[in-house]
Design a protein around this motif. Structure first.
Motif, PDB file in Angstrom:
ATOM      1  N   ASP A   1      75.468  11.466  35.411  1.00  0.00           N
ATOM      2  CA  ASP A   1      75.239  10.010  35.188  1.00  0.00           C
ATOM      3  C   ASP A   1      75.227   9.560  33.904  1.00  0.00           C
ATOM      4  OD1 ASP A   1      74.639   9.343  38.062  1.00  0.00           O
ATOM      5  OD2 ASP A   1      72.626  10.416  37.924  1.00  0.00           O
ATOM      6  N   LEU A   2      75.947   8.776  33.425  1.00  0.00           N
ATOM      7  CA  LEU A   2      76.265   8.423  32.177  1.00  0.00           C
ATOM      8  C   LEU A   2      76.688   6.891  31.823  1.00  0.00           C
ATOM      9  CD1 LEU A   2      76.421   9.078  28.840  1.00  0.00           C
ATOM     10  CD2 LEU A   2      78.724   9.821  29.589  1.00  0.00           C
ATOM     11  N   THR A   3      76.037   6.205  31.093  1.00  0.00           N
ATOM     12  CA  THR A   3      76.450   4.830  30.733  1.00  0.00           C
ATOM     13  C   THR A   3      76.663   4.649  29.282  1.00  0.00           C
ATOM     14  OG1 THR A   3      75.231   4.013  32.812  1.00  0.00           O
ATOM     15  CG2 THR A   3      75.678   2.219  31.052  1.00  0.00           C
ATOM     16  N   VAL A   4      77.643   3.968  29.025  1.00  0.00           N
ATOM     17  CA  VAL A   4      77.996   3.553  27.668  1.00  0.00           C
ATOM     18  C   VAL A   4      78.386   2.342  27.387  1.00  0.00           C
ATOM     19  CG1 VAL A   4      79.602   4.156  25.383  1.00  0.00           C
ATOM     20  CG2 VAL A   4      79.079   5.925  27.206  1.00  0.00           C
ATOM     21  N   ARG A   5      77.798   1.461  26.613  1.00  0.00           N
ATOM     22  CA  ARG A   5      77.713  -0.149  26.680  1.00  0.00           C
ATOM     23  C   ARG A   5      78.843  -0.443  25.321  1.00  0.00           C
ATOM     24  NH1 ARG A   5      73.995  -2.303  29.560  1.00  0.00           N
ATOM     25  NH2 ARG A   5      72.298  -1.268  30.584  1.00  0.00           N
ATOM     26  N   GLU A   6      79.090  -1.559  25.170  1.00  0.00           N
ATOM     27  CA  GLU A   6      79.829  -2.031  24.288  1.00  0.00           C
ATOM     28  C   GLU A   6      79.031  -1.942  23.054  1.00  0.00           C
ATOM     29  OE1 GLU A   6      79.151  -6.864  24.605  1.00  0.00           O
ATOM     30  OE2 GLU A   6      81.114  -5.992  25.206  1.00  0.00           O
ATOM     31  N   GLY A   7      79.731  -1.750  21.917  1.00  0.00           N
ATOM     32  CA  GLY A   7      79.032  -1.508  20.588  1.00  0.00           C
ATOM     33  C   GLY A   7      78.225  -0.259  20.342  1.00  0.00           C
ATOM     34  N   GLU A   8      78.227   0.874  21.397  1.00  0.00           N
ATOM     35  CA  GLU A   8      77.577   2.216  21.371  1.00  0.00           C
ATOM     36  C   GLU A   8      78.644   3.268  21.243  1.00  0.00           C
ATOM     37  OE1 GLU A   8      74.138   4.051  23.849  1.00  0.00           O
ATOM     38  OE2 GLU A   8      75.687   3.087  25.244  1.00  0.00           O
ATOM     39  N   LEU A   9      78.406   4.319  20.450  1.00  0.00           N
ATOM     40  CA  LEU A   9      79.250   5.681  20.328  1.00  0.00           C
ATOM     41  C   LEU A   9      78.210   6.528  20.768  1.00  0.00           C
ATOM     42  CD1 LEU A   9      81.683   7.140  19.190  1.00  0.00           C
ATOM     43  CD2 LEU A   9      80.544   7.126  16.807  1.00  0.00           C
ATOM     44  N   VAL A  10      78.891   7.350  21.741  1.00  0.00           N
ATOM     45  CA  VAL A  10      77.930   8.552  22.381  1.00  0.00           C
ATOM     46  C   VAL A  10      78.714   9.700  22.097  1.00  0.00           C
ATOM     47  CG1 VAL A  10      77.065   9.563  24.398  1.00  0.00           C
ATOM     48  CG2 VAL A  10      76.989   6.982  24.264  1.00  0.00           C
ATOM     49  N   ALA A  11      77.995  10.544  21.469  1.00  0.00           N
ATOM     50  CA  ALA A  11      78.664  11.993  20.928  1.00  0.00           C
ATOM     51  C   ALA A  11      78.332  12.826  22.037  1.00  0.00           C
ATOM     52  CB  ALA A  11      77.881  12.487  19.824  1.00  0.00           C
ATOM     53  N   VAL A  12      79.070  13.905  22.496  1.00  0.00           N
ATOM     54  CA  VAL A  12      79.012  14.830  23.478  1.00  0.00           C
ATOM     55  C   VAL A  12      79.148  16.204  22.788  1.00  0.00           C
ATOM     56  CG1 VAL A  12      79.738  15.825  25.843  1.00  0.00           C
ATOM     57  CG2 VAL A  12      80.097  13.535  25.211  1.00  0.00           C
ATOM     58  N   MET A  13      78.143  17.226  22.997  1.00  0.00           N
ATOM     59  CA  MET A  13      78.183  18.393  22.593  1.00  0.00           C
ATOM     60  C   MET A  13      77.866  19.239  23.598  1.00  0.00           C
ATOM     61  SD  MET A  13      76.633  17.958  18.773  1.00  0.00           S
ATOM     62  CE  MET A  13      77.235  19.229  18.094  1.00  0.00           C
ATOM     63  N   GLY A  14      78.269  20.493  23.432  1.00  0.00           N
ATOM     64  CA  GLY A  14      77.977  21.633  24.226  1.00  0.00           C
ATOM     65  C   GLY A  14      78.883  22.833  24.018  1.00  0.00           C
ATOM     66  N   PRO A  15      78.735  24.234  24.490  1.00  0.00           N
ATOM     67  CA  PRO A  15      79.358  25.117  24.293  1.00  0.00           C
ATOM     68  C   PRO A  15      80.925  24.974  25.151  1.00  0.00           C
ATOM     69  CG  PRO A  15      77.689  25.638  25.945  1.00  0.00           C
ATOM     70  CD  PRO A  15      77.422  24.345  25.378  1.00  0.00           C
ATOM     71  N   SER A  16      81.843  25.716  24.683  1.00  0.00           N
ATOM     72  CA  SER A  16      82.961  26.054  25.395  1.00  0.00           C
ATOM     73  C   SER A  16      82.796  26.257  27.038  1.00  0.00           C
ATOM     74  CB  SER A  16      84.103  27.160  24.904  1.00  0.00           C
ATOM     75  OG  SER A  16      84.292  26.949  23.545  1.00  0.00           O
ATOM     76  N   GLY A  17      83.647  25.345  27.777  1.00  0.00           N
ATOM     77  CA  GLY A  17      83.449  25.391  29.254  1.00  0.00           C
ATOM     78  C   GLY A  17      82.434  24.683  29.696  1.00  0.00           C
ATOM     79  N   SER A  18      81.719  23.801  28.889  1.00  0.00           N
ATOM     80  CA  SER A  18      80.588  23.196  29.316  1.00  0.00           C
ATOM     81  C   SER A  18      80.972  21.752  30.352  1.00  0.00           C
ATOM     82  CB  SER A  18      79.735  22.673  28.168  1.00  0.00           C
ATOM     83  OG  SER A  18      80.265  21.935  27.079  1.00  0.00           O
ATOM     84  N   GLY A  19      82.168  21.598  30.097  1.00  0.00           N
ATOM     85  CA  GLY A  19      82.816  20.245  31.094  1.00  0.00           C
ATOM     86  C   GLY A  19      82.961  19.232  30.007  1.00  0.00           C
ATOM     87  N   LYS A  20      82.927  19.184  28.590  1.00  0.00           N
ATOM     88  CA  LYS A  20      83.110  17.956  27.847  1.00  0.00           C
ATOM     89  C   LYS A  20      84.464  17.522  27.805  1.00  0.00           C
ATOM     90  CE  LYS A  20      82.451  20.453  23.994  1.00  0.00           C
ATOM     91  NZ  LYS A  20      82.547  21.884  24.539  1.00  0.00           N
ATOM     92  N   SER A  21      85.523  18.091  27.959  1.00  0.00           N
ATOM     93  CA  SER A  21      86.946  17.728  27.910  1.00  0.00           C
ATOM     94  C   SER A  21      87.097  17.136  29.428  1.00  0.00           C
ATOM     95  CB  SER A  21      88.110  18.523  27.745  1.00  0.00           C
ATOM     96  OG  SER A  21      88.186  19.168  26.349  1.00  0.00           O
ATOM     97  N   THR A  22      86.555  17.686  30.572  1.00  0.00           N
ATOM     98  CA  THR A  22      86.594  17.150  31.917  1.00  0.00           C
ATOM     99  C   THR A  22      85.837  15.815  31.953  1.00  0.00           C
ATOM    100  OG1 THR A  22      86.659  19.460  32.890  1.00  0.00           O
ATOM    101  CG2 THR A  22      86.037  17.586  34.305  1.00  0.00           C
ATOM    102  N   LEU A  23      84.698  15.681  31.020  1.00  0.00           N
ATOM    103  CA  LEU A  23      84.048  14.560  31.196  1.00  0.00           C
ATOM    104  C   LEU A  23      85.082  13.311  30.432  1.00  0.00           C
ATOM    105  CD1 LEU A  23      81.492  12.867  31.452  1.00  0.00           C
ATOM    106  CD2 LEU A  23      80.743  13.459  29.119  1.00  0.00           C
ATOM    107  N   LEU A  24      85.607  13.761  29.516  1.00  0.00           N
ATOM    108  CA  LEU A  24      86.405  12.658  28.810  1.00  0.00           C
ATOM    109  C   LEU A  24      87.554  12.390  29.864  1.00  0.00           C
ATOM    110  CD1 LEU A  24      86.913  13.495  25.189  1.00  0.00           C
ATOM    111  CD2 LEU A  24      85.347  11.978  26.292  1.00  0.00           C
ATOM    112  N   ASN A  25      88.180  13.506  30.566  1.00  0.00           N
ATOM    113  CA  ASN A  25      89.363  13.133  31.455  1.00  0.00           C
ATOM    114  C   ASN A  25      88.928  12.081  32.830  1.00  0.00           C
ATOM    115  OD1 ASN A  25      91.021  14.642  29.930  1.00  0.00           O
ATOM    116  ND2 ASN A  25      90.765  16.694  31.186  1.00  0.00           N
ATOM    117  N   VAL A  26      88.043  12.481  33.194  1.00  0.00           N
ATOM    118  CA  VAL A  26      87.429  11.476  34.311  1.00  0.00           C
ATOM    119  C   VAL A  26      87.112  10.115  33.962  1.00  0.00           C
ATOM    120  CG1 VAL A  26      86.760  13.615  35.873  1.00  0.00           C
ATOM    121  CG2 VAL A  26      85.131  12.405  34.460  1.00  0.00           C
ATOM    122  N   ALA A  27      86.336  10.080  32.722  1.00  0.00           N
ATOM    123  CA  ALA A  27      85.968   8.714  31.967  1.00  0.00           C
ATOM    124  C   ALA A  27      87.436   7.844  31.938  1.00  0.00           C
ATOM    125  CB  ALA A  27      85.217   9.084  30.780  1.00  0.00           C
ATOM    126  N   GLY A  28      88.387   8.543  31.537  1.00  0.00           N
ATOM    127  CA  GLY A  28      89.511   7.805  31.298  1.00  0.00           C
ATOM    128  C   GLY A  28      90.524   7.682  32.386  1.00  0.00           C
TER     129      GLY A  28
END
Length: 245
Positions: A28-55
């Protein structure tokens, strides 16, 4: 401020049975206008997948993704492509520049595909390239640019035009610290002007530019820090487990 990106109970599962991998697990994640959210985690944690589904580049196994209030998960491929072209700026890890186009043409292409006249699109593209320090590279092809210069072309392409959502996968990875800070300033300025931003980074210095940082592990959000990722006195990242508690 209005919500630009919303992920509700999103899971992305690869494979079946004992080889099944949960790249995202009930996120579950919400990002509002005017907000920058950073995503961190080890390799294989799902960071790129999160961007891919978000876009809308990758489909979800379950859950809902809303961009500007529109359900991307319910759209066909054509409509998802329209949303990406008009509303989403994406800095890919592998850049995805078109070799046969100049830097100027690469940056202008999304605007032209969306119906903007060539002259107007290239004027905006030129301004975007100038802003990332590539005023002298408008007519150069990607193969004639260094890795760092190619990265800046990709960033200019993601920021040009009225993008409501900017997704950046390690946008400073090929840049020196000075250029990296300049790129983060551009991203921060775009978000402050009303866009929403989701930034994947391994570097705590750049995560500190965000309004908050989420930590992923094994496809789950395991912690959130307000006001950026905590850093030590020399800019070194604090211990992740401490940050998650």
């Amino acid at each position: 401020m209005s919500v630009v990106l919303e992920l509700a109970d999103v899971s992305r599962i690869h494979g079946q049975g004992p080889t099944q991998v949960r790249a995202l697990d009930c996120v579950d994640l919400t990002v509002r206008e005017g907000e920058l959210v950073a995503v961190m985690g080890p390799s294989g944690s799902g960071k790129s997948t999160l961007l891919n589904v978000a876009g809308g580049l990758d489909s979800v196994t379950s859950g809902t993704v809303l961009v500007g209030g529109r359900d991307v998960t319910a759209m066909d491929a054509r409509r998802r492509a329209e949303v990406r072209r008009r509303d989403v700026g994406y800095v890919f890890q592998d850049l995805n520049l078109i070799p046969a186009l100049t830097a100027l043409e690469n940056v202008a292409l999304p605007l032209e595909l969306d119906g903007m006249g060539v002259s107007a699109a290239r004027e905006q593209a030129a301004d975007a390239l100038d802003a990332v320090g590539l005023a002298s590279a408008h007519r150069r092809f990607p193969e004639d640019l260094s890795g760092g210069q190619q990265q800046r072309v990709a960033i200019a392409r993601a920021l040009v035009g009225p993008r409501r959502l900017v997704l950046a996968d390690e946008p400073t990875g090929a840049l020196d610290s000075v250029t990296g800070e300049a790129v983060m300033r551009l991203l921060r300025d775009r978000v402050d002007a009303g866009a929403a931003g989701l930034l994947v980074t391994h570097d705590a210095r750049y995560a500190a530019w965000a309004d908050r940082t989420i930590h992923l592990r094994d496809g789950e959000i395991v912690g959130t820090d307000a006001g950026g990722y905590p850093v030590g006195p020399m800019g070194e990242p604090a211990d992740l487990m401490e940050a998650d508690t």
